[in-house]
Design a protein around this motif. Structure first.
Motif, PDB file in Angstrom:
ATOM      1  N   MET A  95       0.833  -1.429  -0.184  1.00 50.84           N
ATOM      2  CA  MET A  95       0.106   0.084   0.261  1.00 50.84           C
ATOM      3  C   MET A  95       0.789   0.990   0.278  1.00 50.84           C
ATOM      4  O   MET A  95       0.500   2.150  -0.630  1.00 50.84           O
ATOM      5  CB  MET A  95      -0.601  -0.014   1.286  1.00 50.84           C
ATOM      6  N   ARG A  96       1.787   1.338   0.581  1.00 46.99           N
ATOM      7  CA  ARG A  96       2.779   2.255   1.075  1.00 46.99           C
ATOM      8  C   ARG A  96       3.263   2.558  -0.756  1.00 46.99           C
ATOM      9  O   ARG A  96       3.637   4.077  -1.009  1.00 46.99           O
ATOM     10  CB  ARG A  96       3.933   2.435   1.859  1.00 46.99           C
ATOM     11  N   VAL A 100       5.620   7.498   3.659  1.00 50.29           N
ATOM     12  CA  VAL A 100       4.450   7.103   3.536  1.00 50.29           C
ATOM     13  C   VAL A 100       3.862   7.184   5.579  1.00 50.29           C
ATOM     14  O   VAL A 100       4.993   6.221   5.745  1.00 50.29           O
ATOM     15  CB  VAL A 100       4.090   6.184   2.584  1.00 50.29           C
ATOM     16  N   TRP A 101       3.682   8.632   6.012  1.00 46.66           N
ATOM     17  CA  TRP A 101       3.485   8.318   7.404  1.00 46.66           C
ATOM     18  C   TRP A 101       2.655   7.661   7.334  1.00 46.66           C
ATOM     19  O   TRP A 101       2.584   6.001   8.246  1.00 46.66           O
ATOM     20  CB  TRP A 101       3.285   8.842   7.744  1.00 46.66           C
ATOM     21  N   ASP A 102       1.021   7.850   6.872  1.00 52.76           N
ATOM     22  CA  ASP A 102      -0.413   6.847   7.185  1.00 52.76           C
ATOM     23  C   ASP A 102      -0.225   6.669   5.331  1.00 52.76           C
ATOM     24  O   ASP A 102      -0.369   7.333   4.353  1.00 52.76           O
ATOM     25  CB  ASP A 102      -1.318   7.936   7.561  1.00 52.76           C
ATOM     26  N   VAL A 121      13.573   1.915   6.288  1.00 50.23           N
ATOM     27  CA  VAL A 121      12.507   1.768   7.583  1.00 50.23           C
ATOM     28  C   VAL A 121      11.502   1.564   6.290  1.00 50.23           C
ATOM     29  O   VAL A 121      10.982   2.412   5.075  1.00 50.23           O
ATOM     30  CB  VAL A 121      12.398   2.705   8.114  1.00 50.23           C
ATOM     31  N   PHE A 122       9.898   1.611   7.397  1.00 51.15           N
ATOM     32  CA  PHE A 122       8.522   1.522   6.443  1.00 51.15           C
ATOM     33  C   PHE A 122       8.015   1.883   6.211  1.00 51.15           C
ATOM     34  O   PHE A 122       7.500   2.833   5.170  1.00 51.15           O
ATOM     35  CB  PHE A 122       7.508   0.633   7.761  1.00 51.15           C
ATOM     36  N   TYR A 123       8.318   3.619   6.035  1.00 52.95           N
ATOM     37  CA  TYR A 123       7.543   4.480   5.914  1.00 52.95           C
ATOM     38  C   TYR A 123       8.887   5.586   4.906  1.00 52.95           C
ATOM     39  O   TYR A 123       7.891   5.896   3.617  1.00 52.95           O
ATOM     40  CB  TYR A 123       7.377   5.443   6.621  1.00 52.95           C
ATOM     41  N   SER A 124       9.840   4.808   5.117  1.00 50.67           N
ATOM     42  CA  SER A 124      10.843   6.066   3.432  1.00 50.67           C
ATOM     43  C   SER A 124      10.844   5.387   2.289  1.00 50.67           C
ATOM     44  O   SER A 124      11.273   3.365   2.715  1.00 50.67           O
ATOM     45  CB  SER A 124      11.786   6.375   4.605  1.00 50.67           C
ATOM     46  N   HIS A 125      10.794   5.900   1.129  1.00 51.32           N
ATOM     47  CA  HIS A 125      11.058   5.030  -0.643  1.00 51.32           C
ATOM     48  C   HIS A 125      11.829   6.133  -0.465  1.00 51.32           C
ATOM     49  O   HIS A 125      12.078   6.800  -1.066  1.00 51.32           O
ATOM     50  CB  HIS A 125      10.209   5.109  -0.905  1.00 51.32           C
TER      51      HIS A 125
END
Length: 97
Positions: free
Chosen positions: A15-16, A60-62, A41-45
């Motif tokens: 999703m992110r 993508v924080w949320d 990390v999970f939010y950073s692309h």
């Protein structure tokens, strides 16, 4: 793909990533020559262009909320207004050739 577009996919990693792709498309940024370099990390692309040695991040924080970012000279993450702004302000000397 329909599940992704409706935000109903169970794996948040996809999703992110889909949010990043949708953001790039919405902003009409030409991604030719760019690659997804890493997801530290999970939010950073982190995206990188080998030819120009430029980089930018999309956070993508949320789910659905994408923020262009860059690393400053002290390797701190900073928000940017646009992808191009992140590229212009980013510190790319840390990249390996």
């Amino acid at each position: 793909m329909n599940d992704l577009e409706q935000g109903q996919y169970e794996d948040e990693r996809f999703m992110r990533l889909h949010n990043c792709i949708s953001y790039i498309e919405k902003e009409r940024y030409n991604i030719s020559g760019w690659m997804l370099f890493e997801i530290p990390v999970f939010y950073s692309h982190c995206f990188y262009n080998e030819q120009t040695q430029e980089a930018f991040d999309l956070a993508v924080w949320d789910i659905g909320e994408v923020i262009p970012r860059y690393l400053d000279s002290a390797s701190n993450e900073q928000d940017a207004k646009t992808i191009q702004d992140a590229i212009n302000k980013g510190y790319s000397d840390f990249m390996v050739e």
